[in-house]
Motif scaffolding. Structure first.
Motif, PDB file in Angstrom:
ATOM      1  N   ILE A 103      -5.333  11.806   0.463  1.00 22.57           N
ATOM      2  CA  ILE A 103      -5.916  12.008   1.786  1.00 22.57           C
ATOM      3  C   ILE A 103      -6.460  10.669   2.241  1.00 22.57           C
ATOM      4  O   ILE A 103      -7.220  10.029   1.519  1.00 22.57           O
ATOM      5  CB  ILE A 103      -7.038  13.067   1.752  1.00 22.57           C
ATOM      6  N   MET A 104      -6.055  10.239   3.452  1.00 22.25           N
ATOM      7  CA  MET A 104      -6.477   8.935   3.963  1.00 22.25           C
ATOM      8  C   MET A 104      -7.006   9.069   5.377  1.00 22.25           C
ATOM      9  O   MET A 104      -6.533   9.899   6.132  1.00 22.25           O
ATOM     10  CB  MET A 104      -5.295   7.969   4.000  1.00 22.25           C
ATOM     11  N   ASN A 129       4.516   7.656   8.109  1.00 17.36           N
ATOM     12  CA  ASN A 129       5.084   7.999   6.805  1.00 17.36           C
ATOM     13  C   ASN A 129       4.323   9.110   6.105  1.00 17.36           C
ATOM     14  O   ASN A 129       4.606   9.423   4.955  1.00 17.36           O
ATOM     15  CB  ASN A 129       5.128   6.755   5.914  1.00 17.36           C
ATOM     16  N   SER A 130       3.379   9.706   6.796  1.00 17.39           N
ATOM     17  CA  SER A 130       2.575  10.778   6.220  1.00 17.39           C
ATOM     18  C   SER A 130       3.304  12.111   6.317  1.00 17.39           C
ATOM     19  O   SER A 130       4.192  12.296   7.144  1.00 17.39           O
ATOM     20  CB  SER A 130       1.242  10.890   6.975  1.00 17.39           C
ATOM     21  N   LEU A 139       0.835  -1.199   0.000  1.00 16.62           N
ATOM     22  CA  LEU A 139       0.000   0.000   0.000  1.00 16.62           C
ATOM     23  C   LEU A 139       0.874   1.255   0.000  1.00 16.62           C
ATOM     24  O   LEU A 139       0.624   2.189  -0.770  1.00 16.62           O
ATOM     25  CB  LEU A 139      -0.937   0.007   1.208  1.00 16.62           C
ATOM     26  N   MET A 140       1.913   1.273   0.836  1.00 12.64           N
ATOM     27  CA  MET A 140       2.796   2.432   0.904  1.00 12.64           C
ATOM     28  C   MET A 140       3.510   2.670  -0.422  1.00 12.64           C
ATOM     29  O   MET A 140       3.669   3.816  -0.845  1.00 12.64           O
ATOM     30  CB  MET A 140       3.810   2.268   2.041  1.00 12.64           C
ATOM     31  N   THR A 141       3.896   1.617  -1.109  1.00 16.88           N
ATOM     32  CA  THR A 141       4.532   1.756  -2.421  1.00 16.88           C
ATOM     33  C   THR A 141       3.583   2.438  -3.399  1.00 16.88           C
ATOM     34  O   THR A 141       3.980   3.350  -4.126  1.00 16.88           O
ATOM     35  CB  THR A 141       4.972   0.375  -2.957  1.00 16.88           C
TER      36      THR A 141
END
Length: 72
Positions: A20-21, A31-32, A5-7
């Motif tokens: 935006i999450m 990591n935001s 997901l981060m990738t």
């Protein structure tokens, strides 16, 4: 899988998009670029901005229930 997901999210940001999450996973939060910590509790006990800023800023907030988990 959070790493996959981060990738994908980083790929969107690298392409110039804004992401935006609403997320509870601390790996994603840490990591935001910016966190808005809403609380202080859930349901009727929530809805107030407790802390906001970079993960570092929120991690050092005395009022945030999220802070101790960002410090890990």
């Amino acid at each position: 899988d959070v790493s996959m997901l981060m990738t994908q999210l980083n790929g969107l940001v690298d392409a110039g998009n804004t992401v935006i999450m609403v997320e509870h996973d601390m790996q994603v939060a840490s990591n935001s670029d910016w966190i808005i910590d809403i609380g202080p509790g859930a349901g009727d006990a929530g809805g107030v901005i407790i802390a906001q800023g970079t993960p570092y800023d929120v991690a050092h907030s005395k009022d945030s229930r999220t802070a101790p988990f960002l410090l890990m």
